[in-house]
Motif scaffolding. Sequence first.
Motif, PDB file in Angstrom:
ATOM      1  N   TYR A  47      -4.165  34.192   0.444  1.00 38.90           N
ATOM      2  CA  TYR A  47      -2.879  34.332   1.131  1.00 38.90           C
ATOM      3  C   TYR A  47      -3.044  34.840   2.550  1.00 38.90           C
ATOM      4  O   TYR A  47      -2.281  34.482   3.434  1.00 38.90           O
ATOM      5  CB  TYR A  47      -1.955  35.285   0.362  1.00 38.90           C
ATOM      6  N   VAL A 202       0.401  34.419 -13.919  1.00 36.61           N
ATOM      7  CA  VAL A 202      -0.068  34.571 -12.532  1.00 36.61           C
ATOM      8  C   VAL A 202      -1.575  34.335 -12.464  1.00 36.61           C
ATOM      9  O   VAL A 202      -2.076  33.634 -11.584  1.00 36.61           O
ATOM     10  CB  VAL A 202       0.302  35.972 -11.980  1.00 36.61           C
ATOM     11  N   ASN A 208      -3.388  31.010  -7.410  1.00 37.74           N
ATOM     12  CA  ASN A 208      -3.755  32.431  -7.376  1.00 37.74           C
ATOM     13  C   ASN A 208      -5.269  32.576  -7.514  1.00 37.74           C
ATOM     14  O   ASN A 208      -5.783  32.923  -8.563  1.00 37.74           O
ATOM     15  CB  ASN A 208      -3.041  33.183  -8.495  1.00 37.74           C
TER      16      ASN A 208
ATOM     17  N   ALA B  28       4.831  36.998  -1.684  1.00 43.24           N
ATOM     18  CA  ALA B  28       3.584  37.719  -1.981  1.00 43.24           C
ATOM     19  C   ALA B  28       3.621  39.121  -1.391  1.00 43.24           C
ATOM     20  O   ALA B  28       3.170  40.081  -2.019  1.00 43.24           O
ATOM     21  CB  ALA B  28       2.405  36.947  -1.421  1.00 43.24           C
TER      22      ALA B  28
END
Lengths: 291, 144
Positions: A47, A202, A208, B28
Motif C-alpha cells: 500500500y 483479509v 493483501n 487502509a
Amino acid sequence: MSRKTPPTLAAAIVLATALLTPPAAAKNAASWSPSASEQLIKLPGDYLKKAVDNDFSRSRLAAALIDLDQNISLKQRTLGDLQAAIERADGELRTELQHQFLEEKRNYIDMMKEHQDLRAKRARTKVRLYERLLSKLNRSQRAVTPQQAELLTKQNSARERFEASAAKIDTRLLSSSMTAESKYAREYAKNLTAIESLVSAVKSHPMNQAPEIAGVPVSRGEYLRQLVAENQAEVAVVDQERAILSYMAKLVSLDALALSEGIDASNETELAEAEDPQAGVTGAVEFFVSR
Amino acid sequence: MNATMTSEQPRNASHVRQTLIGIGITVAIFAAAIGGAAAGTLENMERERAILLETILSGDMNAAERESRIQVAKTRLVDLERMVLRDKKLIGRNTPAVRAAFDNYDLTFLVHASTEKSRSIADHWLGEVGVSTTALMNARMGRR
C-alpha cells in the motif's frame, strides 16, 4: 573574403548553440511535494508504494510528464513524416525539408531533455521521501527506552498468562457464580468470532500481500530500502540517457553544419561561374563577330 | 463521436483506477488507525478493585453481606480486568499508573489471579501483601 555569412550557416550556428543551452522550461511549474506522514509508515505492505504512486499521479509533475509524453510521440511521428518526405524530394525543396528536419530534431532533443529532467525529479523526490520514511521508521523503532521495554515485556507476559488461563477461569467462575455470563463476555465472544472470520478473509485476500522482494517476504525497513534503491537506479539510468541525448545533439549540430557546407559549396560554384569573365563575355562574342 | 469515445476511454479508465486506488488507501489508513478500547479502562478497573478491597476489609458488615457484595464486584471486575488486558492503547504507555498495574499481575488482576490459583480473593490478596492465615494465628496482641 568580406562576404556575409550565408543564412543557412547562421541558422546552423543558432541550431548548434541552442542544443547546448538548457531548454526553456515550463518544468519549473511542474512540482510534486509529497510529505512523509506517520500514516504512510503505518500502511500495510504494498500500500505504501501504491499511496506514493497515487499521490504522484495527482501532482502537476505527473500531468507535465503525461503531456510531454504525448508531445514526444507526436514529434516522433513528425520526424518520420519529414524523413519520408526528404527521400522523395530533391533540389531546393529537399534542402528546405532537411533544414526543417534538423529543426524538428532539435525540438525533439529539447523535449527529451525536459522529459529526462522531469523523470529525474520524480525519482529524486521519491528517493528523498522513502529515505525520510526510513529514518522515521528507524527512529520509532529506536524510541523504546529500557523502562518502556521492561513495561512491554511485563504487558506481554500478563497477556500470555491471561490467555493461557482464560478458559479455565471462565469455567470456574461460571460454575461457582450465581450470575450468568456478563453482557461484555457475550458480546466480546460474538465480536471475536466476527473479527476472526474477517481477519482470515483479509489474510487470504490476493491484494493483501506482505512487502516482498522477488517473492521473499521482507521487513518494512528492508522494503523501504529496496524502494530507495529502485529510484536511485532510475536516477542513474536517466543520467546515462543524458549521454545518449548529448550524442544525438552533437549529431544534429554536425548535420546542420554539413547541410550549411553543402549549400555554401553550391553557392560558391554559382559565384565562381558568375565571376568567370569568359563565361559572360565569350558568350557574348558571337553577338560581336557576327554581322 | 466514436473517435472521441475511444480516445476518452483510456483516460476515464485511468481516472477510475486512480479513484479506486485512492479509496483503497483511505480505507487502509482508516483500518490502521483502528485499535484500542475506550480510554480509562485501567482507571475503571482500579476504582472497582479499590471498592472490592474496601468491602473485604470493612468491619461494618456481616459475612453474608460481605460475600454477596464480593460476588457482585467479582462479576464486574472480571470484565474490567479483561478490558485492561485487551486494551491496545495501554501497550507501551509508559506512565506510573500503567507501570504499577503491570508490575504485579497477582495484585492488579485480582479475580483472574485468585481464580487461577483456586483461592478466595481475600486470601489471595492478603497472601500477596504478606498477610497469611498462619501469620495472623501466630500473632499476639500486645502494646508497643
